[in-house]
Motif scaffolding. Structure first.
Motif, PDB file in Angstrom:
ATOM      1  N   LEU A  73       3.666   9.818   3.529  1.00 35.95           N
ATOM      2  CA  LEU A  73       2.993   8.772   4.312  1.00 35.95           C
ATOM      3  C   LEU A  73       1.694   9.264   4.943  1.00 35.95           C
ATOM      4  N   PHE A  74       1.615  10.555   5.256  1.00 41.98           N
ATOM      5  CA  PHE A  74       0.393  11.070   5.876  1.00 41.98           C
ATOM      6  C   PHE A  74      -0.810  10.952   4.932  1.00 41.98           C
ATOM      7  N   PRO A  75      -0.735  11.499   3.690  1.00 43.02           N
ATOM      8  CA  PRO A  75      -1.891  11.277   2.809  1.00 43.02           C
ATOM      9  C   PRO A  75      -2.115   9.796   2.504  1.00 43.02           C
ATOM     10  N   GLN A  76      -1.070   8.995   2.492  1.00 40.58           N
ATOM     11  CA  GLN A  76      -1.262   7.578   2.196  1.00 40.58           C
ATOM     12  C   GLN A  76      -2.094   6.878   3.286  1.00 40.58           C
ATOM     13  N   VAL A  77      -1.857   7.249   4.537  1.00 42.02           N
ATOM     14  CA  VAL A  77      -2.690   6.670   5.603  1.00 42.02           C
ATOM     15  C   VAL A  77      -4.155   7.043   5.369  1.00 42.02           C
ATOM     16  N   LEU A  78      -4.407   8.317   5.062  1.00 41.03           N
ATOM     17  CA  LEU A  78      -5.797   8.736   4.821  1.00 41.03           C
ATOM     18  C   LEU A  78      -6.392   7.979   3.631  1.00 41.03           C
ATOM     19  N   GLN A  79      -5.592   7.807   2.579  1.00 38.67           N
ATOM     20  CA  GLN A  79      -6.085   7.104   1.396  1.00 38.67           C
ATOM     21  C   GLN A  79      -6.512   5.675   1.763  1.00 38.67           C
ATOM     22  N   THR A  80      -5.695   5.037   2.570  1.00 39.92           N
ATOM     23  CA  THR A  80      -5.979   3.669   3.001  1.00 39.92           C
ATOM     24  C   THR A  80      -7.288   3.595   3.790  1.00 39.92           C
ATOM     25  N   PHE A 107     -10.540  17.993   1.539  1.00 39.21           N
ATOM     26  CA  PHE A 107      -9.938  18.981   2.426  1.00 39.21           C
ATOM     27  C   PHE A 107      -8.896  18.324   3.336  1.00 39.21           C
ATOM     28  N   HIS A 108      -9.316  17.253   3.998  1.00 37.11           N
ATOM     29  CA  HIS A 108      -8.399  16.604   4.942  1.00 37.11           C
ATOM     30  C   HIS A 108      -7.207  15.982   4.209  1.00 37.11           C
ATOM     31  N   TYR A 109      -7.471  15.457   3.019  1.00 35.40           N
ATOM     32  CA  TYR A 109      -6.394  14.875   2.225  1.00 35.40           C
ATOM     33  C   TYR A 109      -5.391  15.961   1.799  1.00 35.40           C
ATOM     34  N   ALA A 110      -5.915  17.116   1.401  1.00 33.30           N
ATOM     35  CA  ALA A 110      -5.038  18.208   0.954  1.00 33.30           C
ATOM     36  C   ALA A 110      -4.153  18.707   2.095  1.00 33.30           C
ATOM     37  N   VAL A 111      -4.692  18.746   3.307  1.00 33.48           N
ATOM     38  CA  VAL A 111      -3.877  19.137   4.460  1.00 33.48           C
ATOM     39  C   VAL A 111      -2.755  18.109   4.661  1.00 33.48           C
ATOM     40  N   ALA A 112      -3.120  16.826   4.614  1.00 35.44           N
ATOM     41  CA  ALA A 112      -2.112  15.774   4.808  1.00 35.44           C
ATOM     42  C   ALA A 112      -1.056  15.831   3.711  1.00 35.44           C
ATOM     43  N   ALA A 113      -1.497  16.099   2.497  1.00 37.64           N
ATOM     44  CA  ALA A 113      -0.553  16.155   1.369  1.00 37.64           C
ATOM     45  C   ALA A 113       0.418  17.325   1.502  1.00 37.64           C
ATOM     46  N   ALA A 114      -0.015  18.383   2.214  1.00 33.93           N
ATOM     47  CA  ALA A 114       0.845  19.560   2.387  1.00 33.93           C
ATOM     48  C   ALA A 114       1.874  19.367   3.496  1.00 33.93           C
ATOM     49  N   SER A 115       1.879  18.186   4.113  1.00 35.33           N
ATOM     50  CA  SER A 115       2.785  17.944   5.251  1.00 35.33           C
ATOM     51  C   SER A 115       4.222  17.715   4.817  1.00 35.33           C
ATOM     52  N   MET A 152       0.829  -1.214   0.000  1.00 35.89           N
ATOM     53  CA  MET A 152       0.000   0.000   0.000  1.00 35.89           C
ATOM     54  C   MET A 152       0.855   1.252   0.000  1.00 35.89           C
ATOM     55  N   PHE A 153       1.748   1.289   1.002  1.00 40.29           N
ATOM     56  CA  PHE A 153       2.534   2.497   1.192  1.00 40.29           C
ATOM     57  C   PHE A 153       3.789   2.458   0.333  1.00 40.29           C
ATOM     58  N   THR A 154       3.606   2.510  -0.967  1.00 40.83           N
ATOM     59  CA  THR A 154       4.773   2.503  -1.834  1.00 40.83           C
ATOM     60  C   THR A 154       4.985   3.896  -2.399  1.00 40.83           C
ATOM     61  N   PRO A 155       6.215   4.389  -2.353  1.00 38.43           N
ATOM     62  CA  PRO A 155       6.480   5.743  -2.839  1.00 38.43           C
ATOM     63  C   PRO A 155       6.248   5.823  -4.348  1.00 38.43           C
ATOM     64  N   GLN A 156       5.737   6.974  -4.781  1.00 38.26           N
ATOM     65  CA  GLN A 156       5.523   7.172  -6.204  1.00 38.26           C
ATOM     66  C   GLN A 156       6.798   7.694  -6.854  1.00 38.26           C
ATOM     67  N   LYS A 157       6.713   7.917  -8.172  1.00 32.55           N
ATOM     68  CA  LYS A 157       7.921   8.254  -8.918  1.00 32.55           C
ATOM     69  C   LYS A 157       8.629   9.512  -8.377  1.00 32.55           C
ATOM     70  N   LYS A 158       7.845  10.572  -8.157  1.00 33.93           N
ATOM     71  CA  LYS A 158       8.465  11.812  -7.675  1.00 33.93           C
ATOM     72  C   LYS A 158       9.225  11.530  -6.365  1.00 33.93           C
ATOM     73  N   GLU A 159       8.592  10.756  -5.502  1.00 30.03           N
ATOM     74  CA  GLU A 159       9.253  10.422  -4.238  1.00 30.03           C
ATOM     75  C   GLU A 159      10.526   9.619  -4.491  1.00 30.03           C
ATOM     76  N   ARG A 160      10.439   8.630  -5.372  1.00 31.78           N
ATOM     77  CA  ARG A 160      11.602   7.776  -5.573  1.00 31.78           C
ATOM     78  C   ARG A 160      12.802   8.561  -6.101  1.00 31.78           C
ATOM     79  N   LEU A 161      12.546   9.429  -7.088  1.00 34.28           N
ATOM     80  CA  LEU A 161      13.635  10.240  -7.629  1.00 34.28           C
ATOM     81  C   LEU A 161      14.144  11.239  -6.595  1.00 34.28           C
TER      82      LEU A 161
END
Lengths: 234, 234, 234, 234
Positions: free
Chosen positions: B159-166, B147-155, A1-10
């Motif tokens: 891994l933070f948005p990934q937890v929310l996605q899960t 909204f909550h996802y965008a906050v997590a993504a701005a961290s 689930m928690f696999t880094p995407q391309k931007k993260e990997r680079l």
């Protein structure tokens, strides 16, 4: 689930390259990093990838940017960091630690509130296993994971151990680095690492919510410092 | 990944049955629950399942146990809770909220520290979408998640948005209940829900780490109270 | 006991003069402040006094300094701030709020844990007094102080109310400004101020340690924003 | 300013008498305390005085009450606690520690944010003085106070050091007890006490707000445990 995407990997790869230069002394404390443009060119990556690397280097305290003046090396991690881990893995390991800080400090507080006797016993057993492994000179990686998992499992909320389970591989890679650094260090340092775990256990044992959260948070914060700062632990 | 195991599923079902009795008034505030033994028999489940249900009912503040005296109904949730959600889903929704509290408050603090202009714009757009949906009388479930996802993504930590996605499905089910309760309530209540989101946005906008963490924590704490306590919001 | 010394008094006076210029629009958002040297000359004060003023203007979020570039106006407080308070008093009022944040959030947590029925009654009475005064259009300054004092007194630690008592005059001056701004604002704003107090009371009533700390911290944080940021509350 | 009133003084005296019985072993872990009525009679005090003593014994973790069953001894402090302090002073010392926890953790966070080089130097000098005193076998009471005062002074808010100044006598009496217990303990224990101070200094030095707050909070929490729990430090 928690696999880094391309931007993260680079970004992680570039992070690892810059980290390597800091650890090896090519870049020294106070030195200025090349500009974003220069990095794009010399590493042949896009600007978002450079930014991704810089955001994390800054988040991990390795560099600091000063408005208008550029980005400067802030501290030098112990050389073991790039010996015990793949440089390109370090960024992800530290991101993981940042999430663990949030999740496990709350789990420890809830464990102090709700743990049953048998859950406490699981925590204590993992603690004994850490001590036993340390005495024989082994790296107590799985005992260490078992300890943190047992605390999360005692939270009365199955989602907490599930998050740790999902991050299992990443967490154990981080523990391997930290415990390898500890094994090379002084006996006092090993003692301190054990003490930090013991303090977490004790606070959960006596149902002290505030102390349990604090002891977990303190442990993970020290862990972060041990792997990122060579001046940190004597 | 995060799928409940058998003990959890049976415990959640029993939780739902007891919840139903509290909401419907069969069990009233102050009433004593049957003993663990009685519950094992009348619901035909094992003792660990009963304990699992009781731990969570207590965690969610619906019952309280007094040493030696038994377990008593503590508060009555709004009847909408079992109308807008499957009673057997409620326990899992509240476990999810407990994890979100830990993860998202830290994410909000990091977002205040590290967000870029374009990440802030994403948060603001989600906020506008919440407002627009509320005006038309729709349930802004996906805008709320965005909204909550965008906050997590701005961290600055993927891994933070990934937890929310899960947890996406679980979070959206919880939001559906909370927003349905809000839509049935007073205009003031809807206003308050919007204000809580607005305060999070503002703190992240002005890079106020402490306020951002606080505003997120407060929002999620109020959310928990809204779904578990019928006296809560006027 | 808590009387400012000479450096503080002169720094507070200079703070008030700069604040006045920001509120009146002589200095606008984004404008650069004169250099430290220029300020020493034009206000005829020593460098430590200028620094004292700048540290606090920055702490209160009114200015921000960018390394190498100088210090810039960051936000404009509501003009009522300098109408309802002596400009030279504002710095001290905000220092006081910073200390209250630390002391009262812990006091609220302890009150949730230890309050007796009669201590809860004292908090409730102060809450009713705030509501009654608001309805008649009076400034509920002493009721507001009584509320915060009653929470501190319910902490089971006499030092907490004693700190508030020592700061009584300073706290009440701050409350006068904040409540005057509120009285001039929309009915919704007054409602929000009351709601914040009500949330603190409720959390202490149901012995919810986490919520009580959070509700107090949130209330004082909003209060700080209301007096320092004119865009804050609609 | 901060002088205990009559109820506190009598409560503190009774607290000291019960503490003495726990330390001396007249009351053992698990033993039930006499009822409130019995205490009123045998110590010839009013019920509010008994309650005041019990609230604090419970707050300090020495006793725990179980609904309907009475109040039981929970843990036994080190016997040095009543040898190095007047038993009737201990309650006040621990109340003071509770307030310090709130005030100094916030002060440490603010110091990491705002300290100047000369304020950092003051903290470092106090740290060196602690180390030097420890080496000669002296109790570093005034160096310890100077350290905590210097951190508070670096907060950029004069009210923080003023609170410590007001509590100076009480804080130093508490430090005398804790440092006397440490001096009698193992060298490792003394090392740990020094390490805790060092961690606070380091976090403030590298401007790490989160670590600084955490390190101060952890230090004061351990201090509390050292004086109240004989099993605590090995």
């Amino acid at each position: 689930m928690f696999t880094p995407q391309k931007k993260e990997r680079l970004g992680d790869k570039l992070y690892g390259q810059i980290l390597q230069q800091i650890v090896s002394g090519v870049l020294r404390e106070g030195d200025r990093l090349p500009s974003e443009n220069q990095m794009c060119q010399s590493f042949n990556v896009s600007r978002p990838v450079v930014r991704q690397a810089l955001v994390r280097l800054q988040a991990d305290g390795l560099v600091a940017s000063r408005q208008g003046a550029g980005t400067f090396v802030q501290k030098r991690p112990p050389e073991g960091l790039t010996r015990f881990a793949e440089p390109s893995d370090v960024s992800e390991m530290l991101r993981c630690l940042e999430l663990r800080m949030a999740v496990e400090s709350q789990a420890a507080a809830l464990a102090a509130l709700r743990r049953t006797s048998s859950e406490l016993k699981d925590i204590e057993n993992a603690l004994s296993a850490i001590e036993a492994e340390m005495k024989t000179g082994n790296l107590p990686v799985s005992a260490d994971f078992a300890f943190h998992y047992a605390v999360a499992a005692a939270s009365g909320n199955v989602l907490f151990p599930q998050v740790l389970q999902t991050l299992n591989d990443l967490i154990e890679r981080g523990m391997t680095v930290a415990l390898s650094l500890t094994r090379e260090g002084t006996p006092e340092r090993a003692r301190r690492v054990f003490d930090e775990h013991y303090a977490i256990f004790q606070a959960i044992e006596r149902r002290d919510v505030q102390s349990a959260e604090l002891a977990m948070r303190y442990h993970l914060d020290r862990l972060r410092q041990r792997v990122t700062d060579s001046h940190r632990d004597r």
